[in-house]
Write an enzyme that holds these catalytic residues in place. Structure first.
Site, short mmCIF file in Angstrom:
data_model
loop_
_atom_site.label_atom_id
_atom_site.label_comp_id
_atom_site.label_asym_id
_atom_site.label_seq_id
_atom_site.Cartn_x
_atom_site.Cartn_y
_atom_site.Cartn_z
N LYS A 55 0.82 -1.20 0.00
CA LYS A 55 0.00 0.00 0.00
C LYS A 55 0.85 1.25 0.00
O LYS A 55 0.41 2.33 -0.39
CB LYS A 55 -0.89 0.02 1.25
CG LYS A 55 -1.75 -1.20 1.39
CD LYS A 55 -2.38 -1.27 2.81
CE LYS A 55 -3.18 -2.56 2.94
NZ LYS A 55 -3.44 -2.92 4.33
N GLY A 56 2.08 1.11 0.48
CA GLY A 56 2.93 2.27 0.73
C GLY A 56 3.16 3.19 -0.46
O GLY A 56 3.16 4.41 -0.33
N ASP A 115 14.71 -1.34 1.41
CA ASP A 115 15.49 -1.63 2.61
C ASP A 115 16.52 -2.69 2.28
O ASP A 115 17.64 -2.37 1.86
CB ASP A 115 14.52 -2.07 3.72
CG ASP A 115 15.21 -2.33 5.04
OD1 ASP A 115 16.42 -2.11 5.13
OD2 ASP A 115 14.53 -2.76 5.99
N LYS A 143 17.44 2.81 2.07
CA LYS A 143 18.27 2.58 3.25
C LYS A 143 19.65 2.04 2.83
O LYS A 143 19.79 1.50 1.74
CB LYS A 143 17.57 1.60 4.19
CG LYS A 143 16.40 2.23 4.94
CD LYS A 143 15.85 1.27 5.97
CE LYS A 143 14.72 1.90 6.74
NZ LYS A 143 14.13 0.92 7.70
N PHE A 164 13.97 2.80 11.47
CA PHE A 164 12.60 2.51 11.05
C PHE A 164 11.81 3.81 10.98
O PHE A 164 11.75 4.56 11.95
CB PHE A 164 11.94 1.52 12.01
CG PHE A 164 10.68 0.94 11.44
CD1 PHE A 164 10.73 -0.11 10.53
CD2 PHE A 164 9.44 1.46 11.79
CE1 PHE A 164 9.56 -0.62 9.97
CE2 PHE A 164 8.27 0.95 11.23
CZ PHE A 164 8.33 -0.09 10.33
P1 IMP Z 1 12.89 -4.86 1.50
O1 IMP Z 1 12.53 -6.12 0.79
O2 IMP Z 1 13.72 -5.13 2.74
O3 IMP Z 1 13.56 -3.84 0.62
O4 IMP Z 1 11.54 -4.33 2.12
C1 IMP Z 1 10.86 -3.24 1.65
C2 IMP Z 1 9.53 -3.13 2.37
O5 IMP Z 1 9.73 -3.22 3.80
C3 IMP Z 1 8.90 -1.78 2.13
O6 IMP Z 1 8.08 -1.78 1.00
C4 IMP Z 1 8.17 -1.54 3.43
O7 IMP Z 1 6.88 -2.11 3.38
C5 IMP Z 1 8.97 -2.26 4.47
N1 IMP Z 1 9.90 -1.34 5.18
C6 IMP Z 1 11.25 -1.35 5.12
N2 IMP Z 1 11.78 -0.38 5.89
C7 IMP Z 1 10.71 0.26 6.46
C8 IMP Z 1 10.60 1.39 7.38
O8 IMP Z 1 11.58 2.01 7.83
N3 IMP Z 1 9.33 1.74 7.72
C9 IMP Z 1 8.23 1.11 7.25
N4 IMP Z 1 8.30 0.07 6.40
C10 IMP Z 1 9.52 -0.35 6.01
#
Ligand code: IMP
Ligand code: MG
Length: 191
Positions: A55-56, A115, A143, A164
């Protein structure tokens, strides 16, 4: 008030708005903004599709689309990654797929935050297998770990520290997405 749960604002509403304009200008330049003499810069018949990951990314999608001059269509995907609520495992399941075929289209994947990059690399492989004419990524936040794993992100809004964050689409336990800025939560919120 939701604001009372926020410890500090990392990126203000104003900074986000300015960054959206900047990224839209870069995308317009790359994808064929109509030229100033009125000639169409874009190849006829080739569609630019913004693919948002729910949803983000809904917030970035809406703001970016309104700032772009290049005509776009909007598509959404919803995925869930198996793992804890604050880290992802890279195992992804499609909850909602695209409504249409993207073969031959220019696809721009829109993300709120990258992330570990695991979700993104899975999504890129999945979308690439549908044979788009091109496939690029725009992410509002990134990140440090994502820089390390070498996922190709063409447009990045802000590189942030490994904390976070919530707001501008990002949630903690589905809350705080509606905050117009990006910030960190007070430690007691997590307990
Ligand atoms: P990745 O697969 O680790 O890159 O995860 C990305 C997803 O993790 C994002 O689409 C977010 O839903 C969630 N996410 C990662 N870091 C944060 C944060 O700092 N706040 C909120 N959601 C996060
Ligand atoms: Mg989330």
């Amino acid at each position: 008030m939701l604001d009372d749960d926020v410890q500090s604002v990392l990126i203000s509403e104003k900074e986000i708005a300015a960054k959206i304009i900047e990224m839209a200008a870069a995308i317009d330049a790359d994808y064929g903004l109509p030229l100033s003499d009125g000639a169409a810069g874009r190849e006829p018949g080739r569609e630019l599709v913004l693919v948002g990951v729910l949803k983000g990314a809904g917030f970035v999608m809406a703001d970016l689309a309104r700032a772009l001059r290049t005509p776009v269509t909007l598509e959404y995907m919803a995925v869930s990654s198996y793992g804890s609520s604050t880290s992802s495992s890279g195992v992804v399941r499609i909850l909602k797929d695209l409504d249409k075929d993207i073969s031959g289209a220019d696809v721009l994947l829109v993300e709120d935050i990258i992330d570990s990059g695991l979700t993104l690399s899975w999504l890129l492989r999945n979308l690439q297998s549908r044979n788009p004419a091109s496939l690029e990524v725009v992410a509002m936040l990134r990140k440090p770990e994502a820089i390390a794993v070498d996922v190709r992100v063409r447009y990045v809004g802000f590189d942030i520290p490994n904390v976070f964050v919530v707001g501008y689409g990002l949630d903690y336990a589905q809350r705080y997405r509606q905050l117009p800025y990006v910030g960190t939560l007070r430690p007691e919120i997590y307990s």
